[in-house]
Design a protein around this motif. Structure first.
Motif, PDB file in Angstrom:
ATOM      1  N   ASN A   1       4.248 -13.490  -7.043  1.00 50.73           N
ATOM      2  CA  ASN A   1       3.817 -14.078  -8.848  1.00 50.73           C
ATOM      3  C   ASN A   1       3.724 -13.331  -9.397  1.00 50.73           C
ATOM      4  O   ASN A   1       3.819 -11.700  -9.175  1.00 50.73           O
ATOM      5  CB  ASN A   1       2.691 -15.024  -8.505  1.00 50.73           C
ATOM      6  CG  ASN A   1       2.722 -16.338  -9.978  1.00 50.73           C
ATOM      7  OD1 ASN A   1       2.695 -15.998 -10.889  1.00 50.73           O
ATOM      8  ND2 ASN A   1       2.505 -17.734  -8.972  1.00 50.73           N
ATOM      9  N   ASN A   2       3.546 -13.658 -11.116  1.00 51.65           N
ATOM     10  CA  ASN A   2       3.725 -12.518 -12.343  1.00 51.65           C
ATOM     11  C   ASN A   2       1.917 -13.059 -12.467  1.00 51.65           C
ATOM     12  O   ASN A   2       1.846 -12.487 -13.552  1.00 51.65           O
ATOM     13  CB  ASN A   2       4.541 -12.428 -13.290  1.00 51.65           C
ATOM     14  CG  ASN A   2       5.566 -12.201 -12.093  1.00 51.65           C
ATOM     15  OD1 ASN A   2       6.131 -10.853 -11.627  1.00 51.65           O
ATOM     16  ND2 ASN A   2       7.305 -12.733 -13.035  1.00 51.65           N
ATOM     17  N   TYR A   3       1.043 -12.716 -11.781  1.00 52.84           N
ATOM     18  CA  TYR A   3      -0.343 -13.122 -12.481  1.00 52.84           C
ATOM     19  C   TYR A   3      -1.013 -11.897 -12.895  1.00 52.84           C
ATOM     20  O   TYR A   3      -0.512 -10.729 -11.969  1.00 52.84           O
ATOM     21  CB  TYR A   3      -1.400 -13.359 -11.172  1.00 52.84           C
ATOM     22  CG  TYR A   3      -1.101 -14.739 -10.982  1.00 52.84           C
ATOM     23  CD1 TYR A   3      -1.227 -15.510 -11.504  1.00 52.84           C
ATOM     24  CD2 TYR A   3      -1.451 -14.779  -9.234  1.00 52.84           C
ATOM     25  CE1 TYR A   3      -0.990 -16.875 -11.530  1.00 52.84           C
ATOM     26  CE2 TYR A   3      -1.289 -16.360  -9.225  1.00 52.84           C
ATOM     27  CZ  TYR A   3      -0.913 -17.548 -10.308  1.00 52.84           C
ATOM     28  OH  TYR A   3      -0.990 -18.429  -9.284  1.00 52.84           O
ATOM     29  N   PRO A   4      -1.723 -10.890 -14.119  1.00 51.77           N
ATOM     30  CA  PRO A   4      -1.821 -10.205 -14.633  1.00 51.77           C
ATOM     31  C   PRO A   4      -2.721  -9.284 -13.802  1.00 51.77           C
ATOM     32  O   PRO A   4      -3.826 -10.031 -13.403  1.00 51.77           O
ATOM     33  CB  PRO A   4      -2.238 -10.390 -16.121  1.00 51.77           C
ATOM     34  CG  PRO A   4      -1.963 -11.686 -15.876  1.00 51.77           C
ATOM     35  CD  PRO A   4      -1.166 -12.659 -14.974  1.00 51.77           C
ATOM     36  N   THR A   5      -2.786  -8.408 -13.448  1.00 51.46           N
ATOM     37  CA  THR A   5      -3.369  -8.164 -12.120  1.00 51.46           C
ATOM     38  C   THR A   5      -3.942  -6.617 -13.010  1.00 51.46           C
ATOM     39  O   THR A   5      -2.903  -5.621 -13.374  1.00 51.46           O
ATOM     40  CB  THR A   5      -2.671  -7.552 -10.560  1.00 51.46           C
ATOM     41  OG1 THR A   5      -2.285  -9.071 -10.380  1.00 51.46           O
ATOM     42  CG2 THR A   5      -3.595  -6.926  -9.580  1.00 51.46           C
ATOM     43  N   VAL A   6      -5.266  -5.932 -12.471  1.00 47.87           N
ATOM     44  CA  VAL A   6      -5.972  -4.706 -12.963  1.00 47.87           C
ATOM     45  C   VAL A   6      -6.804  -4.020 -12.339  1.00 47.87           C
ATOM     46  O   VAL A   6      -7.486  -5.074 -11.590  1.00 47.87           O
ATOM     47  CB  VAL A   6      -6.377  -5.151 -14.650  1.00 47.87           C
ATOM     48  CG1 VAL A   6      -7.268  -4.399 -15.079  1.00 47.87           C
ATOM     49  CG2 VAL A   6      -5.826  -5.941 -15.819  1.00 47.87           C
ATOM     50  N   VAL A   7      -6.372  -3.068 -12.095  1.00 50.14           N
ATOM     51  CA  VAL A   7      -7.170  -1.845 -11.533  1.00 50.14           C
ATOM     52  C   VAL A   7      -8.092  -0.554 -12.253  1.00 50.14           C
ATOM     53  O   VAL A   7      -6.709  -0.086 -13.086  1.00 50.14           O
ATOM     54  CB  VAL A   7      -6.443  -1.508 -10.285  1.00 50.14           C
ATOM     55  CG1 VAL A   7      -7.122  -0.510  -9.570  1.00 50.14           C
ATOM     56  CG2 VAL A   7      -6.082  -2.125  -9.012  1.00 50.14           C
ATOM     57  N   ASP A   8      -9.008  -0.768 -12.241  1.00 48.85           N
ATOM     58  CA  ASP A   8     -10.183   0.452 -12.757  1.00 48.85           C
ATOM     59  C   ASP A   8     -10.516   0.938 -11.675  1.00 48.85           C
ATOM     60  O   ASP A   8     -10.995   0.962 -11.141  1.00 48.85           O
ATOM     61  CB  ASP A   8     -11.236  -0.320 -13.434  1.00 48.85           C
ATOM     62  CG  ASP A   8     -12.362   0.450 -14.478  1.00 48.85           C
ATOM     63  OD1 ASP A   8     -11.400   1.504 -14.181  1.00 48.85           O
ATOM     64  OD2 ASP A   8     -13.498   0.043 -15.041  1.00 48.85           O
ATOM     65  N   PHE A   9      -9.504   2.359 -12.034  1.00 53.53           N
ATOM     66  CA  PHE A   9      -9.379   3.388 -10.983  1.00 53.53           C
ATOM     67  C   PHE A   9     -10.874   4.213 -11.350  1.00 53.53           C
ATOM     68  O   PHE A   9     -10.433   5.201 -12.143  1.00 53.53           O
ATOM     69  CB  PHE A   9      -8.183   4.434 -11.722  1.00 53.53           C
ATOM     70  CG  PHE A   9      -7.831   4.868  -9.810  1.00 53.53           C
ATOM     71  CD1 PHE A   9      -6.878   4.221  -9.121  1.00 53.53           C
ATOM     72  CD2 PHE A   9      -8.671   6.459 -10.231  1.00 53.53           C
ATOM     73  CE1 PHE A   9      -6.418   5.330  -7.901  1.00 53.53           C
ATOM     74  CE2 PHE A   9      -8.069   6.650  -8.772  1.00 53.53           C
ATOM     75  CZ  PHE A   9      -6.935   5.887  -7.498  1.00 53.53           C
ATOM     76  N   GLY A  10     -12.133   4.304 -10.682  1.00 56.72           N
ATOM     77  CA  GLY A  10     -13.504   5.178 -11.254  1.00 56.72           C
ATOM     78  C   GLY A  10     -12.972   5.882 -10.487  1.00 56.72           C
ATOM     79  O   GLY A  10     -12.639   6.126  -9.237  1.00 56.72           O
ATOM     80  N   SER A  11     -14.139   6.755 -10.721  1.00 60.69           N
ATOM     81  CA  SER A  11     -14.316   8.310  -9.804  1.00 60.69           C
ATOM     82  C   SER A  11     -15.957   7.737  -8.763  1.00 60.69           C
ATOM     83  O   SER A  11     -15.172   8.717  -7.771  1.00 60.69           O
ATOM     84  CB  SER A  11     -15.583   8.846 -10.853  1.00 60.69           C
ATOM     85  OG  SER A  11     -14.362   9.825 -12.091  1.00 60.69           O
ATOM     86  N   SER A  12     -16.325   6.888  -8.805  1.00 58.99           N
ATOM     87  CA  SER A  12     -17.181   6.073  -7.751  1.00 58.99           C
ATOM     88  C   SER A  12     -16.626   4.710  -6.782  1.00 58.99           C
ATOM     89  O   SER A  12     -17.209   4.382  -6.064  1.00 58.99           O
ATOM     90  CB  SER A  12     -18.451   6.425  -8.178  1.00 58.99           C
ATOM     91  OG  SER A  12     -18.813   5.403  -8.981  1.00 58.99           O
ATOM     92  N   GLU A  13     -15.757   3.767  -8.433  1.00 61.51           N
ATOM     93  CA  GLU A  13     -15.646   2.513  -7.478  1.00 61.51           C
ATOM     94  C   GLU A  13     -14.288   2.409  -7.708  1.00 61.51           C
ATOM     95  O   GLU A  13     -13.898   2.862  -9.271  1.00 61.51           O
ATOM     96  CB  GLU A  13     -16.087   1.610  -8.157  1.00 61.51           C
ATOM     97  CG  GLU A  13     -17.018   0.119  -7.631  1.00 61.51           C
ATOM     98  CD  GLU A  13     -17.625  -0.398  -8.403  1.00 61.51           C
ATOM     99  OE1 GLU A  13     -18.350  -1.093  -7.435  1.00 61.51           O
ATOM    100  OE2 GLU A  13     -18.154  -0.446  -9.747  1.00 61.51           O
ATOM    101  N   LEU A  14     -13.673   1.702  -6.762  1.00 60.31           N
ATOM    102  CA  LEU A  14     -12.189   0.854  -7.472  1.00 60.31           C
ATOM    103  C   LEU A  14     -12.873  -0.843  -7.889  1.00 60.31           C
ATOM    104  O   LEU A  14     -13.078  -1.128  -6.945  1.00 60.31           O
ATOM    105  CB  LEU A  14     -11.371   1.115  -5.979  1.00 60.31           C
ATOM    106  CG  LEU A  14     -10.379   1.862  -6.538  1.00 60.31           C
ATOM    107  CD1 LEU A  14      -9.655   1.941  -4.850  1.00 60.31           C
ATOM    108  CD2 LEU A  14      -9.260   1.946  -7.960  1.00 60.31           C
ATOM    109  N   ARG A  15     -11.689  -1.070  -8.530  1.00 57.32           N
ATOM    110  CA  ARG A  15     -12.309  -2.507  -9.069  1.00 57.32           C
ATOM    111  C   ARG A  15     -10.727  -3.244  -9.277  1.00 57.32           C
ATOM    112  O   ARG A  15     -10.771  -2.867 -10.030  1.00 57.32           O
ATOM    113  CB  ARG A  15     -13.709  -2.925 -10.140  1.00 57.32           C
ATOM    114  CG  ARG A  15     -14.472  -2.124 -10.279  1.00 57.32           C
ATOM    115  CD  ARG A  15     -15.595  -2.331 -11.127  1.00 57.32           C
ATOM    116  NE  ARG A  15     -14.913  -1.842 -12.335  1.00 57.32           N
ATOM    117  CZ  ARG A  15     -15.680  -1.349 -13.395  1.00 57.32           C
ATOM    118  NH1 ARG A  15     -17.019  -1.850 -13.968  1.00 57.32           N
ATOM    119  NH2 ARG A  15     -15.422  -0.624 -14.168  1.00 57.32           N
TER     120      ARG A  15
END
Length: 255
Positions: A4-18
């Motif tokens: 499926n083409n659900y919008p998927t976002v990764v916040d690539f932080g220095s101490s945490e991945l979201r």
């Protein structure tokens, strides 16, 4: 498992991945985070991404392929460029603008070979020597010249490639790669339409970003390699506290 083409976002932080997955109405289907012990350990990032993706796919029963990545670094910089086109024939305005943007981007690539362009922002259009902050509703019938004032937000290629490999190693395709600080400011700037000058200060773990707008247009975007971690370490050293105690004291300032 279906795709499926659900919008998927990764916040690539220095101490945490979201990681967040959203439906077509941008309602949240999945959100989870993983702490990272060391910001330059890309093997740990890759393992954490794999875990987050598998958890998301299991919950929503959908195979994820395409990702939008939000990332920040003290090495992100902005480059301003003005490009002009003289005209002597009838043209389509938007086609000329597209051609000028491509030409300007190529100039940046040729001049800054170690930089990856992640944002292109047009700050001003100058049409027949008249200035516009956005494309005017009525374009003159006779065009003599068009000037675009463009701001390019760039990241060192080595940083981009390190992040890129984290996702390709997990069979994920990066659709978009953005500065998280800049994207957040785009979201908040609408709340300050009455203000001529607006500044955002985003303090991360190892860097701080300053984003400055004039009349809703991005004027300045800069970073320094000093962040929340440095503040905590300074508190710890000066007040003879443990790092954990310093972190709690720092967070109490917000109250």
């Amino acid at each position: 498992m279906k795709k499926n083409n659900y919008p998927t976002v990764v916040d690539f932080g220095s101490s945490e991945l979201r990681l967040g997955v959203f439906d077509s109405n941008l309602s949240k289907l999945f959100f989870e985070s993983k702490s990272i012990s060391k910001s330059d350990n890309y093997e740990e990032y890759s393992k954490s991404i794999n875990i987050l993706i598998r958890e998301a796919e299991k919950k929503i029963s959908t195979h994820l392929e395409n990702i939008t990545v939000l990332f920040d670094s003290s090495e992100i910089c902005s480059i301003d460029l003005s490009i002009k086109k003289k005209l002597d024939q009838k043209i389509v305005f938007k086609d000329v603008c597209s051609s000028l943007i491509l030409e300007a981007k190529q100039l940046i690539k040729n001049s800054y070979i170690k930089k990856k362009v992640i944002h292109i922002i047009i700050n001003k259009y100058i049409i027949n020597d008249k200035e516009f902050l956005k494309i005017p509703l009525e374009i003159p019938n006779i065009l003599n010249s068009i000037i675009l004032e463009i701001k390019f937000i760039c990241l060192p290629y080595n940083k981009y490639n390190n992040v890129y490999e984290v996702f390709t190693n997990n069979n994920l395709n990066i659709l978009n790669f953005f500065s998280s600080s800049l994207v957040k400011s785009f979201n908040y700037i609408d709340y300050f339409k009455q203000n001529k000058f607006v500044a955002f200060l985003d303090i991360g773990l190892e860097r701080t970003s300053i984003i400055f707008y004039i009349d809703q247009k991005l004027e300045c975007f800069n970073n320094i390699s000093i962040g929340g971690n440095h503040i905590s370490r300074d508190i710890s050293q000066i007040m003879k506290l443990s790092f954990e105690e310093s972190e709690e004291l720092k967070k109490s300032f917000n109250k």
